[in-house]
Design a protein around this motif. Structure first.
Motif: not given
Length: 169
Positions: A84-103
């Motif tokens: 968000a600070e970089d004013d962009r959407s999550l990359t696919s790798a970041e999205h996967d990492r976030v989902q893994t961390l949440v799980d």
């Protein structure tokens, strides 16, 4: 009178110009200072599971596991805020990492809750054994009608351990 009218008009225009430039500067400064706040709803399942564990006093019985869940949620939140600070959407790798961390955080929170519930059951068993006064370690009738709090009935619940039949006495 036209000279005073002219001066009044110049003051009015100058005041309006100052007000407009101040308003424009205020808007620009708000945009520059206002942080980007990402959608954190992806973290909700993990934070809800952690809240449930914490409300059951898991921090007392499973502090390491609770801390692990908190760290995972924090890392996932940091990834969201960096994008968000970089004013962009999550990359696919970041999205996967976030989902893994949440799980993983959800699993940590559930493990902490289960450990806490197990400790509570052990504590109740110890109290019941202490109250029986026979010192044999038998729970004879300790399960009669008491719930373990784990959501499933314990063995012999409602029947007593010494009487496996359910009769209509």
């Amino acid at each position: 009178m036209s000279a005073s009218h002219h001066r009044w008009f110049r003051h009015l225009v100058a005041g309006a110009a100052i007000a407009a430039s101040a308003a424009g500067a205020g808007c620009a400064s708000q945009r520059a200072v206002q942080p980007h706040v990402p959608d954190q709803s992806v973290l909700d399942p993990a934070t809800q599971a952690l809240d449930k564990a914490v409300s059951a006093h898991a921090g007392q019985f499973a502090p390491r596991i609770v801390d692990s869940a908190r760290r995972r949620i924090t890392v996932a939140r940091d990834i969201l805020f960096k994008a968000a600070e970089d004013d962009r959407s999550l990359t696919s790798a970041e999205h996967d990492r976030v989902q893994t961390l949440v799980d993983q955080a959800k699993l940590d929170a559930r493990a902490a809750l289960i450990k806490t519930q197990a400790e509570a059951v052990q504590h109740q068993i110890g109290q019941l054994q202490g109250n029986s006064g026979n010192g044999s370690g038998s729970t004879g009738g300790a399960d009669s009608g008491q719930s373990s709090g784990l959501g499933a009935p314990s063995a012999g619940q409602g029947t007593g351990l010494g009487n496996p039949t359910v009769g209509g006495s």
